[in-house]
Design a protein around this motif. Structure first.
Motif, mmCIF file in Angstrom:
data_model
loop_
_atom_site.group_PDB
_atom_site.id
_atom_site.type_symbol
_atom_site.label_atom_id
_atom_site.label_comp_id
_atom_site.label_asym_id
_atom_site.label_seq_id
_atom_site.Cartn_x
_atom_site.Cartn_y
_atom_site.Cartn_z
ATOM 1 N N ARG A 197 0.831 -1.206 0.000
ATOM 2 C CA ARG A 197 0.000 0.000 0.000
ATOM 3 C C ARG A 197 0.869 1.261 0.000
ATOM 4 N NH1 ARG A 197 -5.427 -0.151 1.562
ATOM 5 N NH2 ARG A 197 -5.199 1.860 2.606
ATOM 6 N N ALA A 198 1.984 1.202 0.726
ATOM 7 C CA ALA A 198 2.848 2.379 0.837
ATOM 8 C C ALA A 198 3.533 2.714 -0.484
ATOM 9 C CB ALA A 198 3.898 2.146 1.922
ATOM 10 N N ARG A 199 3.727 1.714 -1.352
ATOM 11 C CA ARG A 199 4.469 1.951 -2.599
ATOM 12 C C ARG A 199 3.597 1.867 -3.847
ATOM 13 N NH1 ARG A 199 9.917 -1.248 -3.229
ATOM 14 N NH2 ARG A 199 9.963 0.247 -4.968
ATOM 15 N N ALA A 200 2.303 1.641 -3.679
ATOM 16 C CA ALA A 200 1.436 1.369 -4.824
ATOM 17 C C ALA A 200 1.399 2.509 -5.837
ATOM 18 C CB ALA A 200 0.019 1.053 -4.339
ATOM 19 N N ASP A 201 1.620 3.761 -5.411
ATOM 20 C CA ASP A 201 1.553 4.896 -6.323
ATOM 21 C C ASP A 201 2.883 5.244 -6.965
ATOM 22 O OD1 ASP A 201 -1.154 5.282 -6.085
ATOM 23 O OD2 ASP A 201 -0.976 6.666 -4.394
ATOM 24 N N GLU A 202 3.955 4.501 -6.630
ATOM 25 C CA GLU A 202 5.236 4.769 -7.258
ATOM 26 C C GLU A 202 5.185 4.385 -8.735
ATOM 27 O OE1 GLU A 202 8.540 2.956 -5.320
ATOM 28 O OE2 GLU A 202 7.992 3.717 -3.325
ATOM 29 N N PRO A 203 5.647 5.247 -9.630
ATOM 30 C CA PRO A 203 5.610 4.946 -11.074
ATOM 31 C C PRO A 203 6.295 3.617 -11.388
ATOM 32 C CG PRO A 203 6.205 7.239 -10.715
ATOM 33 C CD PRO A 203 6.226 6.585 -9.358
ATOM 34 N N GLY A 204 5.558 2.733 -12.054
ATOM 35 C CA GLY A 204 6.114 1.469 -12.509
ATOM 36 C C GLY A 204 6.096 0.341 -11.505
ATOM 37 N N PHE A 205 5.853 0.640 -10.232
ATOM 38 C CA PHE A 205 5.919 -0.403 -9.203
ATOM 39 C C PHE A 205 4.871 -1.488 -9.441
ATOM 40 C CE2 PHE A 205 4.544 -1.967 -4.954
ATOM 41 C CZ PHE A 205 5.708 -2.605 -4.582
ATOM 42 N N VAL A 206 3.628 -1.087 -9.627
ATOM 43 C CA VAL A 206 2.555 -2.048 -9.848
ATOM 44 C C VAL A 206 2.747 -2.798 -11.158
ATOM 45 C CG1 VAL A 206 0.078 -2.269 -10.293
ATOM 46 C CG2 VAL A 206 0.890 -0.799 -8.446
ATOM 47 N N GLU A 207 3.089 -2.046 -12.206
ATOM 48 C CA GLU A 207 3.199 -2.673 -13.519
ATOM 49 C C GLU A 207 4.286 -3.741 -13.546
ATOM 50 O OE1 GLU A 207 1.103 1.127 -13.913
ATOM 51 O OE2 GLU A 207 2.938 0.516 -12.884
ATOM 52 N N ARG A 208 5.442 -3.453 -12.965
ATOM 53 C CA ARG A 208 6.516 -4.444 -12.939
ATOM 54 C C ARG A 208 6.090 -5.691 -12.171
ATOM 55 N NH1 ARG A 208 9.566 0.068 -11.556
ATOM 56 N NH2 ARG A 208 9.735 -0.666 -9.396
ATOM 57 N N GLY A 209 5.436 -5.472 -11.039
ATOM 58 C CA GLY A 209 5.010 -6.608 -10.231
ATOM 59 C C GLY A 209 4.013 -7.487 -10.946
ATOM 60 N N VAL A 210 3.013 -6.866 -11.572
ATOM 61 C CA VAL A 210 1.970 -7.644 -12.236
ATOM 62 C C VAL A 210 2.537 -8.433 -13.412
ATOM 63 C CG1 VAL A 210 -0.153 -7.490 -13.585
ATOM 64 C CG2 VAL A 210 0.091 -6.151 -11.490
ATOM 65 N N LEU A 211 3.378 -7.794 -14.230
ATOM 66 C CA LEU A 211 3.942 -8.482 -15.382
ATOM 67 C C LEU A 211 4.747 -9.708 -14.957
ATOM 68 C CD1 LEU A 211 5.111 -5.529 -17.663
ATOM 69 C CD2 LEU A 211 3.293 -7.189 -18.130
ATOM 70 N N THR A 212 5.560 -9.559 -13.939
ATOM 71 C CA THR A 212 6.395 -10.675 -13.499
ATOM 72 C C THR A 212 5.551 -11.783 -12.897
ATOM 73 O OG1 THR A 212 8.233 -9.190 -13.094
ATOM 74 C CG2 THR A 212 8.341 -11.348 -12.044
ATOM 75 N N VAL A 213 4.551 -11.391 -12.120
ATOM 76 C CA VAL A 213 3.686 -12.401 -11.511
ATOM 77 C C VAL A 213 2.977 -13.229 -12.575
ATOM 78 C CG1 VAL A 213 1.530 -12.671 -10.249
ATOM 79 C CG2 VAL A 213 3.343 -11.276 -9.315
ATOM 80 N N MET A 214 2.469 -12.577 -13.596
ATOM 81 C CA MET A 214 1.764 -13.308 -14.634
ATOM 82 C C MET A 214 2.708 -14.281 -15.355
ATOM 83 S SD MET A 214 -1.199 -12.321 -14.092
ATOM 84 C CE MET A 214 -2.003 -13.229 -15.409
ATOM 85 N N GLU A 215 4.001 -13.933 -15.429
ATOM 86 C CA GLU A 215 4.966 -14.827 -16.057
ATOM 87 C C GLU A 215 5.221 -16.075 -15.213
ATOM 88 O OE1 GLU A 215 8.292 -12.254 -16.456
ATOM 89 O OE2 GLU A 215 7.714 -11.516 -18.446
ATOM 90 N N HIS A 216 5.049 -15.944 -13.903
ATOM 91 C CA HIS A 216 5.370 -17.048 -12.993
ATOM 92 C C HIS A 216 4.132 -17.758 -12.448
ATOM 93 C CE1 HIS A 216 9.767 -16.411 -12.452
ATOM 94 N NE2 HIS A 216 9.446 -15.202 -12.889
#
Length: 306
Positions: free
Chosen positions: A221-240
């Motif tokens: 929650r503390a980092r959710a608004d950082e640019p790119g943080f959510v996008e990087r996480g989601v892309l990697t998760v979907m790969e794994h």
């Protein structure tokens, strides 16, 4: 008038990341081939209730004890938490089940609850825990512990409130102090898995696992608004991740997690007594207590106390 797009987008982005991180996913370096480190499946509910029509969604989160080369969905389970999420009020509850709980396993007699994953994968694990608590999960998450460690490191570590100092000569010789403690990935794993030096053994370990989940939620929650943080996480998760859920169901889960109010989260651990079966140490769970928790939280994902 429609709601402003910015807040809605932030909530949904945070929700999608919360969904995958709640199952212990992680951002790792890109590779040509990604192994499966997270499995998310829809449980086969006997009552046939349509998930989309429910106010409360139930998710069973399980850490797999799989060693290198072993199937993560056919190894012993650990960190067993049945999580309810109220999509209307934002409340949530986590009911911890000690991994050594001696319970009926459908089609396999009695055994430790964590062996259900070995016998029948996520479906049997979900049914076994559901029978104990009296609430069948809608979804089952299974993840590997090494992936969990990397995820905690990637989000910058977490903080937990530790009620007592403890250590373990193998996992954490220097131990953890009481109070607010910062954990890196390895520390979060050790904090979640140590039990022999805890006064409450398996019960205290389950409570510590819940503290780590809270820490992850707060860090995300503390980092959710950082640019790119959510996008990087989601892309990697979907790969794994391997899942049988259609995009609409994933979106609904993400929405539900985005709406959780930290002030409305309750955590309880099913109690029990220590016993033995043959030479094996087990926990005989207080079934009436487990059912009481389930009955109290079933309709609104809240408990008034443990």
């Amino acid at each position: 008038m429609a709601a402003p797009l910015g807040p809605v987008r932030r909530a949904l982005r945070a929700g999608v990341l919360a969904l995958v991180l709640a199952g212990a996913a992680v951002v790792v370096p890109d590779a040509a081939v990604h192994r499966t480190d997270l499995v998310l499946v829809q449980a086969d509910r006997a009552d046939g209730v349509a998930v989309r029509d429910q106010d409360v969604l139930w998710v069973l989160a399980v850490g797999s004890d799989a060693r290198p080369g072993e199937s993560m969905v056919r190894s012993r389970g650990d960190a067993i938490q049945l999580v309810g999420i109220n999509t209307r009020t934002g409340s949530a509850v986590a009911i911890g089940v000690p991994r050594d709980s001696w319970v009926p396993i459908p089609g396999h007699g009695h055994g430790r609850v964590n062996s259900a994953l070995t016998y029948g994968g996520p479906a049997l694990m979900g049914r076994t825990v559901g029978d104990l608590v009296g609430v069948q999960p809608d979804y089952v998450f299974v993840t590997r512990f090494p992936f969990f460690e990397d995820m905690v490191d990637d989000i910058g570590g977490i903080h937990v409130r530790n009620p007592r100092a403890f250590s373990d000569e193998n996992l954490k010789p220097l131990g953890f102090t009481a109070g607010r403690v910062r954990l890196d990935g390895y520390g979060a794993m050790a904090f979640s898995r140590i039990r022999k030096t805890l006064p409450g053994g398996d019960f205290d370990r389950s409570a510590n696992q819940q503290r780590v989940l809270r820490g992850i939620q707060q860090a995300v929650r503390a980092r959710a608004d950082e640019p790119g943080f959510v996008e990087r996480g989601v892309l990697t998760v979907m790969e794994h991740m391997h899942t049988d859920l259609p995009p609409g169901e994933l979106f609904r889960l993400g929405q539900a997690l985005a709406q959780i109010d930290p002030a409305k989260v309750t955590t309880c651990v099913v109690g029990g007594s220590i016993g033995t079966v043959g030479s094996a140490s087990i926990v005989r769970p207080f079934v009436s207590q487990a059912r009481r928790y389930g009955a109290a939280a079933r309709s609104d994902a809240s408990l008034r106390g443990c």
